[in-house]
Design an enzyme around this catalytic site. Structure first.
Site, PDB file in Angstrom:
ATOM      1  N   HIS A  29     -12.955 -11.345  -6.175  1.00  0.00           N
ATOM      2  CA  HIS A  29     -14.276 -10.986  -6.689  1.00  0.00           C
ATOM      3  C   HIS A  29     -15.260 -10.859  -5.526  1.00  0.00           C
ATOM      4  O   HIS A  29     -15.846 -11.853  -5.101  1.00  0.00           O
ATOM      5  CB  HIS A  29     -14.769 -12.047  -7.672  1.00  0.00           C
ATOM      6  CG  HIS A  29     -13.871 -12.226  -8.858  1.00  0.00           C
ATOM      7  ND1 HIS A  29     -12.676 -12.887  -8.779  1.00  0.00           N
ATOM      8  CD2 HIS A  29     -14.009 -11.814 -10.152  1.00  0.00           C
ATOM      9  CE1 HIS A  29     -12.101 -12.891  -9.985  1.00  0.00           C
ATOM     10  NE2 HIS A  29     -12.890 -12.250 -10.811  1.00  0.00           N
ATOM     11  N   HIS A 264     -17.721  -6.524  -9.690  1.00  0.00           N
ATOM     12  CA  HIS A 264     -17.396  -7.898 -10.068  1.00  0.00           C
ATOM     13  C   HIS A 264     -16.017  -8.334  -9.618  1.00  0.00           C
ATOM     14  O   HIS A 264     -15.880  -9.275  -8.834  1.00  0.00           O
ATOM     15  CB  HIS A 264     -17.518  -8.065 -11.589  1.00  0.00           C
ATOM     16  CG  HIS A 264     -17.164  -9.436 -12.074  1.00  0.00           C
ATOM     17  ND1 HIS A 264     -18.071 -10.479 -12.083  1.00  0.00           N
ATOM     18  CD2 HIS A 264     -16.004  -9.955 -12.545  1.00  0.00           C
ATOM     19  CE1 HIS A 264     -17.484 -11.565 -12.543  1.00  0.00           C
ATOM     20  NE2 HIS A 264     -16.235 -11.280 -12.837  1.00  0.00           N
ATOM     21  N   GLU A 411     -18.877 -32.675 -28.196  1.00  0.00           N
ATOM     22  CA  GLU A 411     -17.582 -33.146 -27.699  1.00  0.00           C
ATOM     23  C   GLU A 411     -17.202 -32.523 -26.359  1.00  0.00           C
ATOM     24  O   GLU A 411     -16.727 -33.212 -25.449  1.00  0.00           O
ATOM     25  CB  GLU A 411     -16.478 -32.854 -28.727  1.00  0.00           C
ATOM     26  CG  GLU A 411     -16.560 -33.670 -29.993  1.00  0.00           C
ATOM     27  CD  GLU A 411     -17.416 -33.024 -31.068  1.00  0.00           C
ATOM     28  OE1 GLU A 411     -17.447 -33.558 -32.195  1.00  0.00           O
ATOM     29  OE2 GLU A 411     -18.055 -31.983 -30.783  1.00  0.00           O
ATOM     30  N   HIS A 473     -10.221 -32.927 -41.239  1.00  0.00           N
ATOM     31  CA  HIS A 473     -10.415 -34.101 -40.393  1.00  0.00           C
ATOM     32  C   HIS A 473      -9.109 -34.828 -40.080  1.00  0.00           C
ATOM     33  O   HIS A 473      -9.128 -35.825 -39.351  1.00  0.00           O
ATOM     34  CB  HIS A 473     -11.397 -35.076 -41.052  1.00  0.00           C
ATOM     35  CG  HIS A 473     -12.828 -34.685 -40.886  1.00  0.00           C
ATOM     36  ND1 HIS A 473     -13.304 -33.449 -41.248  1.00  0.00           N
ATOM     37  CD2 HIS A 473     -13.902 -35.363 -40.396  1.00  0.00           C
ATOM     38  CE1 HIS A 473     -14.598 -33.381 -40.987  1.00  0.00           C
ATOM     39  NE2 HIS A 473     -14.991 -34.525 -40.464  1.00  0.00           N
TER      40      HIS A 473
END
Length: 657
Positions: A29, A264, A411, A473
């Protein structure tokens, strides 16, 4: 040569090393380093506290290139500032086997890096953990005239970092905690891989960060070294807010592809490299470092003096505060008490049943008394995960000495911050949530393993045993997912005693993360066998001339024991093996593995999760596990309906025999 001229020549040296390396590799890059070089130069030359001769010096500033695809920026800076491990040969062999210049920065592979980056957003999120660590340790251990923890944490980010969801989690947490020594420089080039950024976003990034409580500064010309320096000085001058500096740059600056997506991720080509160097006024051969640049940017003398000053401060600190000095030295060396086992709570066989999440909470609090670096928190679930350190205080702005971090429902951000806390040094972070939400934190868990960071993941409600919350869950595939991560240890203890041993294993394992899979429901107390647990698997119940071996983990070990008793009544001799950690058992000598899993004896595995990991151990024998996603009902009903009953285990064993 004037200071201005050598500065510009240095910037262009960074640029040309980057494009020469990418061209030689025919991969990489080039665009980002061409645009970022001025901010990289200013930060490293004028502000960053580091010592090239001692990359791990604890008193250094931390720097993370979150836009890891621009790795040639940091490799050029490491080489130019005097890191011996980053040779010109390494740069000439960018992205090649055996050199210190992988495609994205890799912490344990290249000296001088503070983190492994690559997946966008995680590098920035780890800097939040690093800044938390500095603030926490400073609040606990600094004393008047002794600022032994006193560094800044810097990150360079691209637009992709700021678009990833983890960026929002991490930035909001940093703003809430008022991490004033955290500074992010945004490579604001308005281009991403596919398109200009305005094709994918229209948000006001500055307004978003201000709403998080950040200080936001703008640099209109990313080639103006003085303007960049002034912005960094302004950021460092305030301590109440983290700072985002938006630096308007041109991707692929000087190249024929400047300002376009084509700059890029593709080499410029020989012609493109030549045109770029012409535009930069560069007349040297490939991979040249002009002598005046080498002298100007070498930071070894300055770094040695900075470290010597810090070591003098530490020596005076030890003299003035000897007990604290010993504790700090032990922290930084990650020393553990000689006998951790002595600190553990004890549970008597046959005593009151205890959920392993509850036992874990007891163990955390026992260990916190003898392991000062133990700290962390949960994603808004501390009451359920039992991760609170009692009397440890809450980490909040203005009281950063708290050992309990309220991460909020974040999380992924929590776990990335856990990696940053660990990478900073000295701390032993734990992060907690339900096992099923490992799906949200898995990328950070993977980076814990790649970076060999001993973060402990406390993952509770480990099976359909959580009951009525239902399939969304109830973890089914998560254990298999975590077990697939190289270098990670996944421990699912069968009772409170195994849980205590598992925590010691987690603290003693320093080559990667440990995931503790813990039950919501109470489990019977089994005979204590710390040595067996620490070998990954052991015989819980033996039988003379065993015809079958029942393997299980966690709550299913008790089921295996009950089933073995029933089988004995029916004339079938069964050995029961608890296997809390497959990874550790796999590392044992073959003789020990054979003593536990006797060759030639049939095997049946039992675990209330995905069956897949167990086929390695049953050698074709049956696995009693989950083929679906569970249901909403009381735990007892679920175990019965899904085949986790003595009757079904006996039936499966007899069919197998």
């Amino acid at each position: 040569m004037s200071d201005g001229n050598v500065s510009q020549l240095s910037v262009n040296t960074i640029r040309t090393l980057a494009i020469d390396a990418v061209q030689a590799a025919n991969s990489g890059h080039p665009g980002a380093p061409l645009g970022m070089a001025p901010m990289g130069y200013v930060l490293w030359q004028k502000f960053l506290r580091h010592n090239p001769a001692h990359p791990e010096w604890p008193g250094r500033d931390r720097f993370v290139l979150s836009a890891g695809h621009a790795s040639m920026l940091i490799y050029s800076l490491l080489h130019l500032t005097g890191y011996e491990a980053m040779t010109l040969d390494d740069i000439k062999n960018f992205r090649q086997w055996g050199y210190h210049t992988p495609g994205h920065p890799e912490f344990f592979h290249t000296k001088g890096l503070d983190a492994t980056t690559g997946p966008l957003g995680q590098g920035a999120a780890m800097t939040v953990g690093m800044a938390m660590a500095e603030a926490h340790l400073a609040a606990r251990y600094n004393r008047p005239q002794f600022p032994i923890f006193d560094n800044h944490t810097y990150g360079i980010l691209g637009d992709g970092d700021l678009q990833e969801g983890i960026n929002h989690e991490a930035a909001a947490l940093a703003g809430h905690l008022k991490l004033g020594k955290l500074i992010w420089l945004h490579d604001d080039n308005q281009i991403q891989l596919d398109t200009p950024t305005d094709k994918a976003e229209s948000e006001d990034t500055a307004a978003r960060f201000r709403s998080y409580g950040w200080n936001v500064l703008k640099v209109a010309d990313g080639n103006n070294l003085d303007e960049i320096a002034q912005a960094i000085e302004q950021a460092r001058a305030q301590s109440e807010r983290p700072t985002l500096i938006q630096v308007r740059t041109v991707i692929g600056f000087g190249s024929p592809r400047a300002g376009t997506s084509k700059a890029h991720g593709e080499p410029l080509g020989a012609e493109g490299v030549a045109e770029t160097k012409k535009a930069l006024g560069w007349e040297y051969p490939a991979f040249t470092v002009p002598a005046e640049v080498a002298a100007h940017m070498n930071a070894r003398a300055r770094g040695a003096q900075l470290e010597a000053d810090w070591e003098k401060l530490m020596a005076d600190y030890r003299a003035a505060h000897p007990e604290l000095g010993k504790e700090v030295d032990a922290l930084l060396a990650r020393e553990l008490p000689a006998d951790l086992m002595a600190a553990l709570p004890g549970y008597e066989e046959g005593g009151k049943a205890v959920a392993t999440r509850t036992a874990s909470g007891d163990v955390i609090n026992a260990l916190a008394k003898v392991v000062p670096g133990l700290m962390g928190g949960s994603a808004d679930l501390s009451g359920s995960t039992k991760t609170t350190i009692k009397d440890g205080g809450e980490m909040q702005a203005g009281q950063m000495d708290g050992r309990n971090v309220l991460f909020g429902v974040r999380e992924f951000g929590m776990s990335a911050a856990g990696n940053g806390l660990s990478l900073y040094g000295g701390l032993r972070p734990l992060v907690g949530t339900f096992l099923v939400f490992a799906d949200y934190l898995k990328p950070a868990f993977r980076l814990s393993a790649i970076q060999m960071q001993p973060v402990t993941y406390v993952l509770t409600h480990d099976s359909i045993g959580l009951g009525e919350d239902g399939p969304t869950h109830q973890p089914i595939d998560q254990l298999a997912m975590l077990r697939a991560v190289p270098g990670a240890h996944v421990i699912r203890p069968a009772d409170a005693n195994e849980t205590a041993a598992a925590w010691v294993m987690a603290l003693e394992y320093d080559k990667g993360p440990t995931a503790l899979a813990l039950s919501r429901q109470d489990l019977p107390i089994l005979p204590r066998n710390f040595d067996g647990v620490k070998k990954g698997a052991y015989v819980v119940r033996d039988a003379e001339n065993a015809q079958v071996i029942l393997l299980a983990s966690g709550s299913e070990v008790s089921l295996a024991l009950d089933s073995a008793a029933k089988l004995a009544e029916e004339g079938v001799a069964a050995r029961v093996v608890s296997m809390p950690c497959m990874e550790v058992f796999r590392e044992q000598e073959q003789s020990y593995r054979d003593s536990v899993l006797t060759p030639g004896v049939g095997r049946v595995a039992i675990e209330a999760g995905s069956k897949q990991p167990w086929y390695e151990w049953t050698l074709g024998g049956p696995v009693i596990g989950m083929d679906g996603f569970g249901a909403s009902a009381p735990a007892k009903v679920l175990f019965e309906k899904f085949g986790f009953s003595v009757e079904n285990v006996v039936k499966v064993v007899k069919e197998a025999l």
